[in-house]
Design an enzyme around this catalytic site. Sequence first.
Site, PDB file in Angstrom:
ATOM      1  N   ARG A  54      18.514   8.197  37.819  1.00 38.86           N
ATOM      2  CA  ARG A  54      20.384   7.982  37.893  1.00 38.86           C
ATOM      3  C   ARG A  54      20.719   8.417  39.182  1.00 38.86           C
ATOM      4  O   ARG A  54      21.166   9.786  38.570  1.00 38.86           O
ATOM      5  CB  ARG A  54      21.837   7.757  37.088  1.00 38.86           C
ATOM      6  CG  ARG A  54      22.609   7.903  37.314  1.00 38.86           C
ATOM      7  CD  ARG A  54      23.690   8.004  35.902  1.00 38.86           C
ATOM      8  NE  ARG A  54      23.265   7.162  34.877  1.00 38.86           N
ATOM      9  CZ  ARG A  54      23.548   5.488  34.257  1.00 38.86           C
ATOM     10  NH1 ARG A  54      24.784   5.393  35.026  1.00 38.86           N
ATOM     11  NH2 ARG A  54      23.009   5.220  33.001  1.00 38.86           N
ATOM     12  N   HIS A  71      17.645   4.165  39.655  1.00 40.70           N
ATOM     13  CA  HIS A  71      16.193   3.877  39.929  1.00 40.70           C
ATOM     14  C   HIS A  71      15.328   3.087  41.143  1.00 40.70           C
ATOM     15  O   HIS A  71      15.018   2.013  41.262  1.00 40.70           O
ATOM     16  CB  HIS A  71      15.694   3.123  39.070  1.00 40.70           C
ATOM     17  CG  HIS A  71      15.700   3.443  37.210  1.00 40.70           C
ATOM     18  ND1 HIS A  71      14.847   4.337  37.244  1.00 40.70           N
ATOM     19  CD2 HIS A  71      15.276   2.402  36.711  1.00 40.70           C
ATOM     20  CE1 HIS A  71      14.431   5.188  36.190  1.00 40.70           C
ATOM     21  NE2 HIS A  71      14.755   4.034  35.550  1.00 40.70           N
ATOM     22  N   HIS A 111       6.947   3.358  35.763  1.00 36.27           N
ATOM     23  CA  HIS A 111       7.702   3.036  34.710  1.00 36.27           C
ATOM     24  C   HIS A 111       7.536   1.814  33.803  1.00 36.27           C
ATOM     25  O   HIS A 111       7.754   0.746  33.313  1.00 36.27           O
ATOM     26  CB  HIS A 111       8.794   2.204  35.153  1.00 36.27           C
ATOM     27  CG  HIS A 111      10.612   2.274  34.088  1.00 36.27           C
ATOM     28  ND1 HIS A 111      10.399   1.783  32.764  1.00 36.27           N
ATOM     29  CD2 HIS A 111      11.125   3.104  34.452  1.00 36.27           C
ATOM     30  CE1 HIS A 111      11.797   2.181  32.372  1.00 36.27           C
ATOM     31  NE2 HIS A 111      12.539   2.313  33.134  1.00 36.27           N
ATOM     32  N   SER A 112       6.208   2.555  33.166  1.00 35.04           N
ATOM     33  CA  SER A 112       5.574   1.274  32.117  1.00 35.04           C
ATOM     34  C   SER A 112       5.704   1.490  30.729  1.00 35.04           C
ATOM     35  O   SER A 112       6.582   2.174  30.520  1.00 35.04           O
ATOM     36  CB  SER A 112       3.624   1.502  31.963  1.00 35.04           C
ATOM     37  OG  SER A 112       3.335   1.059  33.547  1.00 35.04           O
ATOM     38  N   TYR A 113       5.804   0.454  30.549  1.00 36.19           N
ATOM     39  CA  TYR A 113       6.758  -0.064  28.366  1.00 36.19           C
ATOM     40  C   TYR A 113       5.298  -0.031  27.537  1.00 36.19           C
ATOM     41  O   TYR A 113       4.203  -1.235  28.045  1.00 36.19           O
ATOM     42  CB  TYR A 113       7.191  -1.322  28.803  1.00 36.19           C
ATOM     43  CG  TYR A 113       8.578  -0.652  29.103  1.00 36.19           C
ATOM     44  CD1 TYR A 113       9.355  -0.859  28.180  1.00 36.19           C
ATOM     45  CD2 TYR A 113       8.781  -1.061  30.852  1.00 36.19           C
ATOM     46  CE1 TYR A 113      10.951   0.014  28.598  1.00 36.19           C
ATOM     47  CE2 TYR A 113      10.200  -1.253  30.954  1.00 36.19           C
ATOM     48  CZ  TYR A 113      11.500  -1.197  29.567  1.00 36.19           C
ATOM     49  OH  TYR A 113      12.302  -0.637  30.548  1.00 36.19           O
ATOM     50  N   GLU A 145       7.837   8.783  31.582  1.00 39.62           N
ATOM     51  CA  GLU A 145       8.067   8.557  33.112  1.00 39.62           C
ATOM     52  C   GLU A 145       8.339  10.008  33.575  1.00 39.62           C
ATOM     53  O   GLU A 145       9.169  10.653  33.700  1.00 39.62           O
ATOM     54  CB  GLU A 145       9.835   8.327  33.054  1.00 39.62           C
ATOM     55  CG  GLU A 145       9.371   6.401  32.642  1.00 39.62           C
ATOM     56  CD  GLU A 145      11.271   6.022  32.501  1.00 39.62           C
ATOM     57  OE1 GLU A 145      12.267   6.357  33.330  1.00 39.62           O
ATOM     58  OE2 GLU A 145      11.608   5.517  31.353  1.00 39.62           O
TER      59      GLU A 145
END
Length: 335
Positions: free
Chosen positions: A79, A104, A175-177, A300
């Site tokens: 942010r 982002h 930004h993988s989950y 991240e």
Amino acid sequence: MFDIIKKDFGKNSLLYTISNKNGFKVMLADVGASITGIYFPDKFGNSIEVAFGSDNIDFYSAKFKNGHMGATTGRVAGRTIGAKFLIDNIEYRLTANKGEDHTHGGVDGLSYVFYSSNIIDNNIIEFSYLSKDGEEGYPGNLDLKVIYTITEDNALIIDYYATTDKKTPVNIMNHSYFNLNGSGKINNHKIFIDAKYYLAEDENGITTGEIKKTENTIYDFSSLKYINDAIEKNNGIDNCYIFSSNDITKKRVEVISEESGIGLEVYTTKPSILFYTANHLNNLEVRGQKLNSFEAFCLEAQYFSSALNYNHFPSIILDVNEEYSHRTIYKFFNF
């Protein structure tokens, strides 16, 4: 021994699948230079989707906001409070896409644009994108390369390189989950984070600028600890953890699942990593399932969140005579 497959992904873009002889497989797309899936065998030999994605190009297009899943995120990840910043006493105003704030990289940022791609070797794909002066309000033309390499020992290496023709802020990350069981809640995962300090956030999840000690708090993961504790007592985690150095050889994070027998280690040159327990996922449709809160986690690797708002945070300003050069490694193993 590696194998690589290239195919059309729609909208004049490509999808790549790279795999090694161990059953480690990574899928990569031109849109967002995104990781669209990672697969790894569990202790029984079953292939598990340990990082989520979709086979539908629309999932990754700008009109389908997907939580930046798997995408290259920036120019400034995290942010920027008030969607503005100063460089040399000149104020720049960014796209406000989170209330009055910028997050982002903006509406499209680096996550929802299409990159050019090339096969460098049978285990290496290079993505490149020119972010033009003024995109999302950022100054300067940013020439970016994102290079993915998989190794014989089941590591995914991400190298970032960027140059600019005008001073500009840069804080790029993936930004993988993840879910080492492939589905369900992540409460039974254990995590270690090599950090004595973290960044505090207010009740709205905005970084306050305060750097706090993790010791004797719910944020302390200095030894392997179930994620469940933080979920039950704190309604999850969404904080940056600060490292003592930028030593790429030092293991910064380890996550394991005793259920699947899969582990994940993270190494990075970045000064911090944001650990997010997917507190706000809500019925997000991915490949073969829908994800809800606490059914994935993010690691991240980045500079401090809201770095443009606090002078005591490490600077993220890239000058014209410098190169932004960082590496993050996600390494999977069985135990």
